[in-house]
Design an enzyme around this catalytic site. Sequence first.
Site: not given
Length: 306
Positions: A67-68, A211, A63, A65, A269
């Site tokens: 932090d990815h 997530d 996805h 976001h 995570h």
Amino acid sequence: MELWVLGTSAGRPILGRNVTSVALQMPQNRGTFWMIDCGEGTQHQLLRTPFRLSRLEKLFITHLHGDHVFGLAGLLSSRSSLGGTEPIALYGPPGLRELIETTLRITETHLGFALRIYEVGEGVVFEDDAFSVEAAKLDHRIISFGYRITERPRTGALNVKLLGEIGVPSGPLYGKLKAGEDITLEDGRIIRSLDVVSSPIPGRVIVVLGDTKPCNSAVELAKGADLLLHEATFSHHLADKAGEYGHSTAVQAAETASAAGVKRLLITHFSTRYKDEDLEALEEEAKTVFLASDIALELKPYKISR
């Protein structure tokens, strides 16, 4: 095959823990590695592993976001500057193409290799004669995928001793039997492949989830996997907060692993509220539900055997 977790921190890096990225060492005959997600600092983590960017073949994004994905453009640029020329296939949710092409354009970054971007939906997103990759939507605040990487079965072993005893000459006939063909000998005898080749050797299955809150699609995607990598952002004491932000607790990750019948669970995570000394408690929470649970350790190779 080996799985390396390059980052286990949720949201932002902290001292000793980087944000999300995973590297998967493919079988030796393939000579490549794949990645899932690419948070900020991922290429720094790769420098501490045996992986070479020139051997990166595929990259899957769960996805969008930060932090990815915040490490993605930098990693692609570094691969080019290091002389990487082989194409890379990049898979992820809608918006991935705009993110990458815009970043490369406004930074005037020119890649020396072909970048093939595939914005995916649910179902099979890649397959060849050795592997298939299936994506499923999870339950997060934005579109988030999990990926199921399945190795195709390997042909069973040829019973060479039996073939010698019944007088089958070595050579091309062995190859035909190994390939599943029945053969006829000069004396008229028919030798069935089924009788001289053992059962196929099942391929390995690795599932990496983005997530997610607990959901049926995560269970279905992970069915019977050899290894499941599942987020465990919070402890069970913060289950309400986990649900509010579209995340899972360690217990919920273990419940998914148990329902899916996986062989091993790695949780990752972790919220930045947890220091390294707190992670053992998250592992113990998961083990109360699913014994074969471990916290993922950064830069440790996890071997996935047949």
